[in-house]
Design a protein around this motif. Sequence first.
Motif, mmCIF file in Angstrom:
data_model
loop_
_atom_site.group_PDB
_atom_site.id
_atom_site.type_symbol
_atom_site.label_atom_id
_atom_site.label_comp_id
_atom_site.label_asym_id
_atom_site.label_seq_id
_atom_site.Cartn_x
_atom_site.Cartn_y
_atom_site.Cartn_z
ATOM 1 N N PRO A 130 0.952 -6.968 -4.145
ATOM 2 C CA PRO A 130 1.577 -5.751 -3.636
ATOM 3 C C PRO A 130 0.979 -5.358 -2.292
ATOM 4 O O PRO A 130 -0.188 -5.637 -2.011
ATOM 5 C CB PRO A 130 1.242 -4.719 -4.720
ATOM 6 C CG PRO A 130 0.014 -5.246 -5.386
ATOM 7 C CD PRO A 130 0.158 -6.738 -5.358
ATOM 8 N N VAL A 137 1.985 -2.074 -1.007
ATOM 9 C CA VAL A 137 2.139 -0.627 -0.931
ATOM 10 C C VAL A 137 1.813 -0.045 -2.306
ATOM 11 O O VAL A 137 2.110 -0.663 -3.336
ATOM 12 C CB VAL A 137 3.569 -0.228 -0.485
ATOM 13 C CG1 VAL A 137 4.608 -0.704 -1.486
ATOM 14 C CG2 VAL A 137 3.670 1.272 -0.272
ATOM 15 N N HIS A 191 -0.699 1.821 2.276
ATOM 16 C CA HIS A 191 -0.288 0.450 2.548
ATOM 17 C C HIS A 191 -1.493 -0.470 2.673
ATOM 18 O O HIS A 191 -2.621 -0.023 2.914
ATOM 19 C CB HIS A 191 0.546 0.402 3.838
ATOM 20 C CG HIS A 191 1.846 1.127 3.725
ATOM 21 N ND1 HIS A 191 3.026 0.498 3.372
ATOM 22 C CD2 HIS A 191 2.161 2.442 3.897
ATOM 23 C CE1 HIS A 191 4.016 1.384 3.348
ATOM 24 N NE2 HIS A 191 3.513 2.565 3.657
ATOM 25 N N GLY A 210 4.056 -1.771 -5.089
ATOM 26 C CA GLY A 210 5.287 -2.325 -4.557
ATOM 27 C C GLY A 210 5.033 -3.428 -3.544
ATOM 28 O O GLY A 210 3.921 -3.580 -3.021
ATOM 29 N N THR A 253 6.824 -4.864 -0.038
ATOM 30 C CA THR A 253 7.841 -4.626 0.976
ATOM 31 C C THR A 253 8.290 -5.944 1.596
ATOM 32 O O THR A 253 7.677 -6.985 1.401
ATOM 33 C CB THR A 253 7.293 -3.710 2.086
ATOM 34 O OG1 THR A 253 6.176 -4.355 2.715
ATOM 35 C CG2 THR A 253 6.844 -2.380 1.514
ATOM 36 N N ASP A 257 14.253 -4.624 1.528
ATOM 37 C CA ASP A 257 14.056 -4.061 0.199
ATOM 38 C C ASP A 257 12.576 -3.876 -0.126
ATOM 39 O O ASP A 257 11.702 -4.486 0.480
ATOM 40 C CB ASP A 257 14.677 -4.969 -0.868
ATOM 41 C CG ASP A 257 16.196 -4.909 -0.859
ATOM 42 O OD1 ASP A 257 16.722 -3.859 -0.459
ATOM 43 O OD2 ASP A 257 16.832 -5.895 -1.241
ATOM 44 N N VAL A 258 12.324 -3.031 -1.122
ATOM 45 C CA VAL A 258 10.990 -2.843 -1.684
ATOM 46 C C VAL A 258 11.067 -3.146 -3.170
ATOM 47 O O VAL A 258 11.865 -2.538 -3.885
ATOM 48 C CB VAL A 258 10.465 -1.409 -1.469
ATOM 49 C CG1 VAL A 258 9.093 -1.249 -2.105
ATOM 50 C CG2 VAL A 258 10.413 -1.071 0.011
ATOM 51 N N VAL A 282 16.615 2.746 -2.940
ATOM 52 C CA VAL A 282 16.888 1.343 -2.641
ATOM 53 C C VAL A 282 18.333 0.996 -2.938
ATOM 54 O O VAL A 282 19.001 0.304 -2.173
ATOM 55 C CB VAL A 282 15.935 0.433 -3.439
ATOM 56 C CG1 VAL A 282 16.344 -1.022 -3.307
ATOM 57 C CG2 VAL A 282 14.500 0.622 -2.945
#
Length: 205
Positions: A20, A22, A37, A79, A81, A96-97, A180
């Motif tokens: 990940p 984020v 981040h 998440g 990214t 997208d995330v 999203v």
Amino acid sequence: MVPAGGGGARASARAAVEEPDVAVVVTAGEERTEAWHDGQTPFDRLRWLLNPTYTGSERVPQTWAQGRYPPARFTVLWGLTGVGGWPQTDRAPGGDVAMLRQDQLVVAEDGTPWVRTDPAPDLPDDDIRWHRAPRDAYAQLADAGFLGLGAERPGARGDGRGDGVWWAAAGLAAGVAGTVLAGRVAARRRAGPPRQEPRHELIDL
């Protein structure tokens, strides 16, 4: 020593293993939401404490497995990214995330920090995993007052909802997913391949 910012070696490591980049954090009690981040100091501290690439599970008391575990100190939605692109999605590449997992930090009566993981927060399943967080990381971050870890947490024991934090995170995840999804719908008109079917207009009479 509490880790500071990210380093250049992390970029090559992330290329080899999908990690990940984020973290969306909901703090217990205050229910304050923050997003950090990869490369930011709070993100690196969270990764050090929670180990979001760990996929195993350790045995916990039966009461914990039934949902009666200690109150969650905070909840993290991890998440990634820069995902997406045709044909997997209807958006241009990088738009997208992906929400990879949800982690909650709880502390047992003996002071042991534990991580409660939902490896697929977007799926309605019962796959919940547990693992111990490193005591040295927890002790140093608590001494630094990171996310209020050094403060006493009042309140009753958890009831399966992480002392209210689970529901806040679930709502946040729904909001992220909705954003999203809305972006994907809009992107079909902006960035998608040209459509060949005829267009229609709605005319008020």
